[in-house]
Design a protein around this motif. Sequence first.
Motif, PDB file in Angstrom:
ATOM      1  N   ARG A   6       0.866  -0.899  -0.202  1.00 21.17           N
ATOM      2  CA  ARG A   6      -0.283   0.235  -0.048  1.00 21.17           C
ATOM      3  C   ARG A   6       0.555   1.665   0.232  1.00 21.17           C
ATOM      4  O   ARG A   6       0.344   2.484  -0.286  1.00 21.17           O
ATOM      5  CB  ARG A   6      -0.604  -0.445   0.989  1.00 21.17           C
ATOM      6  CG  ARG A   6      -2.000   1.352   0.734  1.00 21.17           C
ATOM      7  CD  ARG A   6      -2.686   0.831   2.916  1.00 21.17           C
ATOM      8  NE  ARG A   6      -2.467   0.540   3.628  1.00 21.17           N
ATOM      9  CZ  ARG A   6      -2.317  -0.281   4.479  1.00 21.17           C
ATOM     10  NH1 ARG A   6      -2.880  -1.684   3.339  1.00 21.17           N
ATOM     11  NH2 ARG A   6      -1.875  -0.614   5.733  1.00 21.17           N
ATOM     12  N   ARG A   7       1.949   1.127   0.403  1.00 16.78           N
ATOM     13  CA  ARG A   7       3.137   2.592   1.069  1.00 16.78           C
ATOM     14  C   ARG A   7       3.559   2.949  -0.486  1.00 16.78           C
ATOM     15  O   ARG A   7       4.047   4.216  -0.714  1.00 16.78           O
ATOM     16  CB  ARG A   7       3.630   2.413   2.211  1.00 16.78           C
ATOM     17  CG  ARG A   7       2.856   2.247   2.949  1.00 16.78           C
ATOM     18  CD  ARG A   7       3.914   2.548   4.692  1.00 16.78           C
ATOM     19  NE  ARG A   7       5.184   1.546   4.214  1.00 16.78           N
ATOM     20  CZ  ARG A   7       5.438   0.449   5.160  1.00 16.78           C
ATOM     21  NH1 ARG A   7       4.202   0.796   6.175  1.00 16.78           N
ATOM     22  NH2 ARG A   7       6.120  -0.458   5.764  1.00 16.78           N
ATOM     23  N   ASN A   8       4.114   1.441  -1.084  1.00 19.99           N
ATOM     24  CA  ASN A   8       5.459   1.559  -1.787  1.00 19.99           C
ATOM     25  C   ASN A   8       4.246   1.540  -3.686  1.00 19.99           C
ATOM     26  O   ASN A   8       5.934   1.040  -4.386  1.00 19.99           O
ATOM     27  CB  ASN A   8       6.662   0.683  -1.765  1.00 19.99           C
ATOM     28  CG  ASN A   8       6.771   1.413  -0.090  1.00 19.99           C
ATOM     29  OD1 ASN A   8       6.932   3.201  -0.067  1.00 19.99           O
ATOM     30  ND2 ASN A   8       7.733   0.816   0.542  1.00 19.99           N
ATOM     31  N   ALA A  24      10.092   0.442  -4.947  1.00 23.90           N
ATOM     32  CA  ALA A  24       9.590   0.769  -4.104  1.00 23.90           C
ATOM     33  C   ALA A  24      10.660   1.350  -2.818  1.00 23.90           C
ATOM     34  O   ALA A  24      10.167   2.008  -2.349  1.00 23.90           O
ATOM     35  CB  ALA A  24       9.040  -0.718  -3.720  1.00 23.90           C
ATOM     36  N   GLN A  25      11.465   0.756  -3.053  1.00 25.72           N
ATOM     37  CA  GLN A  25      13.202   1.423  -2.467  1.00 25.72           C
ATOM     38  C   GLN A  25      12.605   2.845  -1.984  1.00 25.72           C
ATOM     39  O   GLN A  25      13.208   2.938  -1.040  1.00 25.72           O
ATOM     40  CB  GLN A  25      14.909   0.872  -2.730  1.00 25.72           C
ATOM     41  CG  GLN A  25      15.577   0.241  -1.330  1.00 25.72           C
ATOM     42  CD  GLN A  25      15.224   0.022  -0.920  1.00 25.72           C
ATOM     43  OE1 GLN A  25      15.183  -0.837   0.087  1.00 25.72           O
ATOM     44  NE2 GLN A  25      15.899   0.626   0.437  1.00 25.72           N
ATOM     45  N   ALA A  30      13.284   8.311  -0.035  1.00 28.32           N
ATOM     46  CA  ALA A  30      12.677   9.324  -0.146  1.00 28.32           C
ATOM     47  C   ALA A  30      12.215   9.842   1.255  1.00 28.32           C
ATOM     48  O   ALA A  30      12.036  10.914   1.439  1.00 28.32           O
ATOM     49  CB  ALA A  30      11.665   9.737  -1.252  1.00 28.32           C
ATOM     50  N   ARG A  31      11.334   8.959   2.712  1.00 28.16           N
ATOM     51  CA  ARG A  31      10.333   9.082   3.405  1.00 28.16           C
ATOM     52  C   ARG A  31      11.548   9.065   4.406  1.00 28.16           C
ATOM     53  O   ARG A  31      11.402   9.624   5.411  1.00 28.16           O
ATOM     54  CB  ARG A  31       9.760   8.737   3.372  1.00 28.16           C
ATOM     55  CG  ARG A  31       7.840   8.650   2.754  1.00 28.16           C
ATOM     56  CD  ARG A  31       6.875   7.507   2.840  1.00 28.16           C
ATOM     57  NE  ARG A  31       7.135   6.234   3.312  1.00 28.16           N
ATOM     58  CZ  ARG A  31       7.150   5.505   1.987  1.00 28.16           C
ATOM     59  NH1 ARG A  31       6.290   5.912   0.881  1.00 28.16           N
ATOM     60  NH2 ARG A  31       7.687   4.359   2.148  1.00 28.16           N
ATOM     61  N   ARG A  32      12.731   8.714   4.316  1.00 27.84           N
ATOM     62  CA  ARG A  32      13.495   8.667   5.431  1.00 27.84           C
ATOM     63  C   ARG A  32      13.942   9.970   6.258  1.00 27.84           C
ATOM     64  O   ARG A  32      14.151  11.292   5.573  1.00 27.84           O
ATOM     65  CB  ARG A  32      15.097   7.517   5.150  1.00 27.84           C
ATOM     66  CG  ARG A  32      14.522   6.017   4.847  1.00 27.84           C
ATOM     67  CD  ARG A  32      15.932   5.716   4.431  1.00 27.84           C
ATOM     68  NE  ARG A  32      16.847   5.872   5.210  1.00 27.84           N
ATOM     69  CZ  ARG A  32      16.972   5.204   6.380  1.00 27.84           C
ATOM     70  NH1 ARG A  32      16.075   3.669   7.119  1.00 27.84           N
ATOM     71  NH2 ARG A  32      18.179   5.177   7.319  1.00 27.84           N
ATOM     72  N   PRO A  33      13.530  10.093   7.639  1.00 26.67           N
ATOM     73  CA  PRO A  33      13.939  11.147   8.246  1.00 26.67           C
ATOM     74  C   PRO A  33      15.202  11.939   7.830  1.00 26.67           C
ATOM     75  O   PRO A  33      15.921  12.674   8.753  1.00 26.67           O
ATOM     76  CB  PRO A  33      13.474  11.252   9.229  1.00 26.67           C
ATOM     77  CG  PRO A  33      13.107  10.031   9.330  1.00 26.67           C
ATOM     78  CD  PRO A  33      12.803   9.357   8.212  1.00 26.67           C
ATOM     79  N   ARG A  69      15.385  21.009   6.624  1.00 27.58           N
ATOM     80  CA  ARG A  69      16.507  19.669   6.639  1.00 27.58           C
ATOM     81  C   ARG A  69      16.737  18.312   6.951  1.00 27.58           C
ATOM     82  O   ARG A  69      17.082  17.891   8.887  1.00 27.58           O
ATOM     83  CB  ARG A  69      18.347  20.840   6.805  1.00 27.58           C
ATOM     84  CG  ARG A  69      18.536  22.159   5.827  1.00 27.58           C
ATOM     85  CD  ARG A  69      19.561  22.863   6.333  1.00 27.58           C
ATOM     86  NE  ARG A  69      20.818  22.096   5.970  1.00 27.58           N
ATOM     87  CZ  ARG A  69      21.966  21.902   6.108  1.00 27.58           C
ATOM     88  NH1 ARG A  69      22.121  22.928   6.987  1.00 27.58           N
ATOM     89  NH2 ARG A  69      22.895  21.021   5.825  1.00 27.58           N
ATOM     90  N   PRO A  70      16.134  17.260   6.326  1.00 26.59           N
ATOM     91  CA  PRO A  70      16.326  16.348   7.043  1.00 26.59           C
ATOM     92  C   PRO A  70      17.504  15.995   7.574  1.00 26.59           C
ATOM     93  O   PRO A  70      17.610  14.754   8.849  1.00 26.59           O
ATOM     94  CB  PRO A  70      15.361  15.449   5.572  1.00 26.59           C
ATOM     95  CG  PRO A  70      14.681  16.465   5.010  1.00 26.59           C
ATOM     96  CD  PRO A  70      15.674  17.683   5.090  1.00 26.59           C
ATOM     97  N   GLU A  71      18.894  15.783   6.706  1.00 22.04           N
ATOM     98  CA  GLU A  71      19.682  15.487   7.166  1.00 22.04           C
ATOM     99  C   GLU A  71      20.402  15.991   9.111  1.00 22.04           C
ATOM    100  O   GLU A  71      21.350  15.331   9.278  1.00 22.04           O
ATOM    101  CB  GLU A  71      20.714  15.747   5.869  1.00 22.04           C
ATOM    102  CG  GLU A  71      21.194  17.643   6.015  1.00 22.04           C
ATOM    103  CD  GLU A  71      20.267  17.595   5.384  1.00 22.04           C
ATOM    104  OE1 GLU A  71      20.938  19.048   5.024  1.00 22.04           O
ATOM    105  OE2 GLU A  71      19.471  17.730   4.763  1.00 22.04           O
TER     106      GLU A  71
END
Length: 291
Positions: A6-8, A24-25, A30-33, A69-71
């Motif tokens: 459902r997510r990817n 999907a990967q 891209a969603r990783r904080p 900035r997510p990083e």
Amino acid sequence: MSREVRRNRTVGTRGQWHYRPHAAQSRADARRPRTEAGEDRPEPRAAGLRPESPGPSVEPGADLPGSARPEMHVVHETVYQALHVQGRGELRRELAQALRTGRVRRKPRRQAQRRQPRFRDPMVMISERPAEAEDRAVPGHWEGDLIIGKDGASAIGTLVERATRYVMLLHLPNGRGTELVRDALVETVQTLPSHLKRSLTWDQGSEMSRHREFTIATDVPVSFCDPASPWQRGSNQNTNGLLRQYVPKSTDLSVHTREHLAAVVAELNGRPRKTLGWESPAERLHKLLAA
């Protein structure tokens, strides 16, 4: 698996979708904080930790410099750990002054070995279960669980013998309180011959908080599975799936009478099983008892 799809998944223009692992990967990345370990990124620092002026606590302060900035995001627990490393287990005085509470010691969080006991009486974990229960050669070792009805208001208890897959059900018309489950277990287990009362394996559900009282009444020791490890009661999980054919999910389970449950048990125990060489649990139990 359903949540991952459902997510990817990739949705087409006509509403049709397909799942591609590389796409999907990419969506998951891209969603990783935070960025992957080892990448070149500036060192994060917690805002507001200044002795000369009062600021926010570490938890909201940890996110301030990197909000856009997510990083630059950092978990507040990481900040606490870094401070403790510098202070060798105790915060230096100037660091303690920078914290809102001023505490010089940090209480570790989320450490499994420091969790509060699940029940008042100590649990015997599945790793300490008798070795003879593992190979299913000796009958009398049971796995148990509750299947829950609509809105969690009703339940039926299930017991499965590991060697024969023989099923017994607990009638719980008045709810699933700890005393009700204990009394139903005692009543059911006491109908068994002594050589079929060797052990019981259960999950860490709150309904088993009176496990010691059950053991005293029946002389059956109770072993508990590890948290979030349903495969450690594989026979019971499989039987619960078969049972849902008779007692569907999201229904009121209190309407099922003791007579109806007895009929369900008879049908389940008379069903041939591939794992038993196409014998039924009732046939396999009869052979073991005769031997």
